[in-house]
Structures are given as C-alpha cells and as structure tokens.
Design a protein around this motif. Structure first.
Motif, PDB file in Angstrom:
ATOM      1  N   ASP A 163       1.683   5.618  10.474  1.00  0.00           N
ATOM      2  CA  ASP A 163       0.518   4.994  11.119  1.00  0.00           C
ATOM      3  C   ASP A 163       0.955   3.716  11.828  1.00  0.00           C
ATOM      4  OD1 ASP A 163      -1.889   3.788  11.812  1.00  0.00           O
ATOM      5  OD2 ASP A 163      -2.923   4.497  10.012  1.00  0.00           O
ATOM      6  N   VAL A 164       1.276   3.853  13.108  1.00  0.00           N
ATOM      7  CA  VAL A 164       1.787   2.713  13.881  1.00  0.00           C
ATOM      8  C   VAL A 164       0.745   1.603  13.975  1.00  0.00           C
ATOM      9  CG1 VAL A 164       2.537   1.979  16.185  1.00  0.00           C
ATOM     10  CG2 VAL A 164       3.441   4.097  15.196  1.00  0.00           C
ATOM     11  N   ALA A 205      13.498   6.842  17.163  1.00  0.00           N
ATOM     12  CA  ALA A 205      13.249   7.501  18.445  1.00  0.00           C
ATOM     13  C   ALA A 205      11.797   7.942  18.544  1.00  0.00           C
ATOM     14  CB  ALA A 205      14.179   8.697  18.613  1.00  0.00           C
ATOM     15  N   GLN A 206      11.324   8.635  17.517  1.00  0.00           N
ATOM     16  CA  GLN A 206       9.939   9.095  17.530  1.00  0.00           C
ATOM     17  C   GLN A 206       8.968   7.922  17.507  1.00  0.00           C
ATOM     18  OE1 GLN A 206       9.078  12.574  14.996  1.00  0.00           O
ATOM     19  NE2 GLN A 206      11.258  12.645  14.519  1.00  0.00           N
ATOM     20  N   LEU A 207       9.286   6.893  16.725  1.00  0.00           N
ATOM     21  CA  LEU A 207       8.408   5.728  16.659  1.00  0.00           C
ATOM     22  C   LEU A 207       8.359   4.993  17.992  1.00  0.00           C
ATOM     23  CD1 LEU A 207       9.368   4.409  13.122  1.00  0.00           C
ATOM     24  CD2 LEU A 207       7.212   5.489  13.796  1.00  0.00           C
ATOM     25  N   SER A 208       9.494   4.953  18.688  1.00  0.00           N
ATOM     26  CA  SER A 208       9.521   4.298  19.999  1.00  0.00           C
ATOM     27  C   SER A 208       8.565   4.985  20.967  1.00  0.00           C
ATOM     28  CB  SER A 208      10.940   4.298  20.568  1.00  0.00           C
ATOM     29  OG  SER A 208      11.799   3.481  19.788  1.00  0.00           O
ATOM     30  N   MET A 251       3.933   0.630   2.599  1.00  0.00           N
ATOM     31  CA  MET A 251       3.954  -0.510   3.511  1.00  0.00           C
ATOM     32  C   MET A 251       3.688  -1.799   2.750  1.00  0.00           C
ATOM     33  SD  MET A 251       2.031   0.779   7.004  1.00  0.00           S
ATOM     34  CE  MET A 251       2.586   2.269   7.869  1.00  0.00           C
ATOM     35  N   ALA A 252       4.186  -2.902   3.282  1.00  0.00           N
ATOM     36  CA  ALA A 252       3.958  -4.217   2.673  1.00  0.00           C
ATOM     37  C   ALA A 252       4.159  -5.303   3.719  1.00  0.00           C
ATOM     38  CB  ALA A 252       4.889  -4.429   1.487  1.00  0.00           C
ATOM     39  N   SER A 276       0.838  -1.205   0.000  1.00  0.00           N
ATOM     40  CA  SER A 276       0.000   0.000   0.000  1.00  0.00           C
ATOM     41  C   SER A 276       0.869   1.250   0.000  1.00  0.00           C
ATOM     42  CB  SER A 276      -0.914   0.020   1.232  1.00  0.00           C
ATOM     43  OG  SER A 276      -0.155   0.180   2.422  1.00  0.00           O
ATOM     44  N   ILE A 277       0.272   2.332  -0.487  1.00  0.00           N
ATOM     45  CA  ILE A 277       0.888   3.648  -0.381  1.00  0.00           C
ATOM     46  C   ILE A 277      -0.223   4.627  -0.021  1.00  0.00           C
ATOM     47  CG2 ILE A 277       0.698   4.036  -2.885  1.00  0.00           C
ATOM     48  CD1 ILE A 277       3.292   5.733  -2.657  1.00  0.00           C
TER      49      ILE A 277
END
Length: 415
Positions: free
Chosen positions: A188-189, A363-366, A62-63, A54-55
C-alpha cells in the motif's frame, strides 16, 4: 557504530525462522510460516520504540520513526522482505561463525564434503580478516533478505538511542513473497506515505542499483499429430521436433550462461512434451526497452515463420510482461541516488553502481509511484548452501541508513 554481537544475535533470531515462500500458493503471504517472523517483527519494532507499528491482512509490516527536526523534510522509507526463496531449503538453518577469516577454504559440512572456497567464489578474498556467517551446507542462510531487515531495525534503534542525529520522518516496511515476484503486489504505497524509499536487498558491500531488467514470460505451445508409428509416413507431426526447431532458431549465445553486465537473454526454463503437444516456457530479459521489445518480436516472428513452413497453425506463443526497468522512474529524481552514494562515501564505503541482472520489489514500487533504488545488504551466493554474509558489511549497511537519514535532513534544511 553498532555492537557486532548485537547484530549477530538479531540476525540469528530471524534466520532461525523458516519463511520460505511458495509460488504455487494463491494466498498472501503464500505460506503460513511467514506470519511467524512477521508477528515477531511487529513486537520487536514496538519494543525498540517505533511508532505507528502495523501489520495488515497480507502480513505487510510497517512502522514510523518520527522526525526530530523542525524544518520540512521529505518522508523517506526503507524496505526489506522476510520470505526466503523456494529454490532451496530454509528449514533448520544452522549458521556458523567464522571469526577473523583467513582467506582459505571454509568447510561447511565435513561429512558431505561441502566447501566454500575462494578458488570458486572469488568475492571471499575481499573479506579476509572479517567475521563471516555461513551455512552448515544443508540449507540456505537467509541473508536474502533477513540481513536487510537486521540492518534497517538496527539503524532505527541507533537513531532512537542517539536523538542528536537529525532526521526527518522515516517509514519502514517488511514484505512477504518477494522471492516469488509478489512482494510489491499488495504493498500500500499510499499508506506507506514516503516520497521515495530504498530496498536493502543488494549483495556485496557498496552495491547501489537503480536499473534492472525489463522482464517478460513467454509460453510457447506446439501442436503435433500423433498416429501409430508403423503407419506414420506423411501423417505424423512430432511436436517435439518443431519445438526443437524453435529452440535452435533463437540466438544460442544470448542465454544466461553466455551473458553478463547489460547483455540481455532468452532463458528456456521448462520443456514438457510428447508427440501430440510440447510446451516451452521462457523468460525474456533486457535492460534496454528497445532491445526488450525486439526480443519479444523476434519470438513472435519465429512462430509465424514456423507456421508458414508447416502451412498451418502448429505453434503459438503467449508473452506476458512481468516488470520494467525502474531507471525511467528514478532518473527524474536522481538526487535520491546521489544521496545514497554520498552516504556510502561518508561512512567509507566505495559505491558500486551497476544494473541489477534481475528484478527487485523496488522496480514494481517505482512504477507504483514510489521511486526505490536498491542498496547492498551484504550477502553473497543467495538461494543456496554456499550463502554467506560478512558481519562488517551488515554493520556498514546500517551505518549507510543512518547517514542517509541525516543527509536528507541536512539537505532540506539548507534548501
């Protein structure tokens, strides 16, 4: 594991596309040209057999590689960014291949006398005998982070072609605008759906990082009084002199050019001023949260002290936190670092565990709920004409990804 020429060809197909991001833009991605590579990646992921490709409207790609084992395995992810830095040109990248590097100077551009020398870039010496990809001295290379993308896709392709290697569900994502600090902003986590992930965005082979700077930006505004210089006695207040007092009152040796390792710093990035007003822009960095807070307080106290000297509000400061050290989010799940370390060791890569003297999407994703250590992508001298990457390092990074997938599956089979 993977044919060397196959990796080179894939990497070249990415770096030929200009994906420079723009900090002045308010769109995501910040430049239209980032869509060119993003859309190409979507098609390639479909071609090699990944699912749920997807995009989204912000160019996040993502895949999924579905699990091939029956037991429950946590979903893990691998992430890289496709933009390149606005600091140096990424247009018309013309890579050069140095086969069997002899350990000596590499002439990048004879006409402009640009030389990549181990006398200055000592890391070169460890790659004697290997195949290096360099610039032609007029652009950056783009290994940051198109090497990471190359490694992730190559590893996924290898796992598809070798179904006997056990692995759980794997999610991958390629992001825009990491180089301008926005790579994780619209990530989008929940959609990604991984329990943890790894950014493939480190430098030399073996790097494994789960600590980074705490970071803030400070804007200092100094107000002066401009009057005719011929009649200025006891009336003029020159804002540039007050700004100079502020600059000189901060620890002179706590700047980037005098620090290393875990040492933090104050970094003056911009000065714009005249008699009436001067604006200073700083970035503040420290690995330790306590020291980070103390640095911010030092700047605020200095502002108050200068105001008291002039008996008026002649200087103000606005401090904005940018990101934090992901260590506090990763330490509770240190098994994800242990797995990466073991994966490196099993493919004969010596782990180099050290703090990042900078930031990372991880860092931000964590802090968004996706613990995300950083693994080497293999490149050196990012953001400039001396950038290079050993092909063997990219091969090893792909092997680490494959081994990580395998070890995660076996770890949870045992449990």
């Amino acid at each position: 594991m993977t044919n060397k020429q196959h990796i080179i060809d894939r990497f070249f197909s990415y770096i030929k596309i200009d994906t420079q991001s723009d900090p002045k833009s308010t769109t995501t991605p910040s430049t239209e040209k980032q869509w060119d590579l993003a859309n190409q990646l979507v098609e390639e992921l479909k071609q090699i057999g990944l699912e749920e490709v997807s995009i989204d409207e912000n160019a996040y790609v993502m895949a999924t590689l579905p699990a091939n084992v029956a037991h429950d395995v946590p979903v893990i992810g691998f992430i890289s960014h496709f933009d390149t830095t606005p600091d140096f040109s990424g247009t018309n990248v013309n890579p050069q291949i140095i086969e069997n590097y002899d350990g000596k100077d590499i002439v990048l551009n004879k006409d402009k006398h640009i030389v990549l020398s181990p006398d200055y870039f000592e890391d070169l010496t460890q790659y004697k005998g290997q195949t290096l990809i360099t610039t032609d001295g007029t652009t950056l290379l783009g290994a940051d982070d198109k090497a990471g993308i190359t490694e992730i896709i190559t590893a996924m392709e290898y796992l598809i072609d070798n179904p006997d290697i056990p692995h759980g569900k794997i999610r991958i994502c390629f992001t825009p605008d990491e180089e301008i600090g926005r790579g994780a902003h619209k990530f989008d986590v929940e959609k990604f759906g991984a329990e943890w992930a790894y950014t493939m965005d480190g430098s030399q082979i073996g790097e494994l990082e789960y600590e980074n700077f705490n970071a803030a930006q400070a804007v200092v505004k100094v107000e002066g009084k401009s009057v005719h210089p011929g009649y200025a006695k006891d009336k003029m207040v020159n804002s540039m002199y007050i700004a100079q007092d502020f600059i000189n009152s901060l620890p002179r040796l706590e700047t980037p050019e005098h620090t290393e390792g875990r040492q933090g710093f104050f970094h003056l990035t911009s000065i714009k001023g005249d008699v009436e007003e001067t604006i200073l822009e700083y970035i503040i960095r420290d690995h330790e949260k306590e020291h980070f807070e103390a640095r911010k307080q030092m700047m605020q106290d200095l502002v108050s002290e200068i105001c008291s000297q002039y008996e008026r509000e002649c200087i103000s400061i606005e401090i904005t936190d940018q990101y934090y050290n992901m260590r506090e989010k990763v330490e509770p799940v240190m098994h994800i670092v242990d797995l990466a370390q073991k994966a490196m060791e099993e493919v004969n890569v010596k782990p180099i565990i050290k703090p990042i003297r900078g930031g990372t999407d991880g860092a931000q994703l964590s802090f968004k709920g996706l613990p995300c250590p950083n693994i080497f992508a293999g490149g050196h001298n990012f953001h400039g004409k001396y950038e290079y990457v050993p092909v063997e390092s990219m091969q090893k990074a792909a092997e680490v990804i494959v081994k990580l997938a395998e070890l995660t599956a076996s770890k949870y089979e045992e449990s």
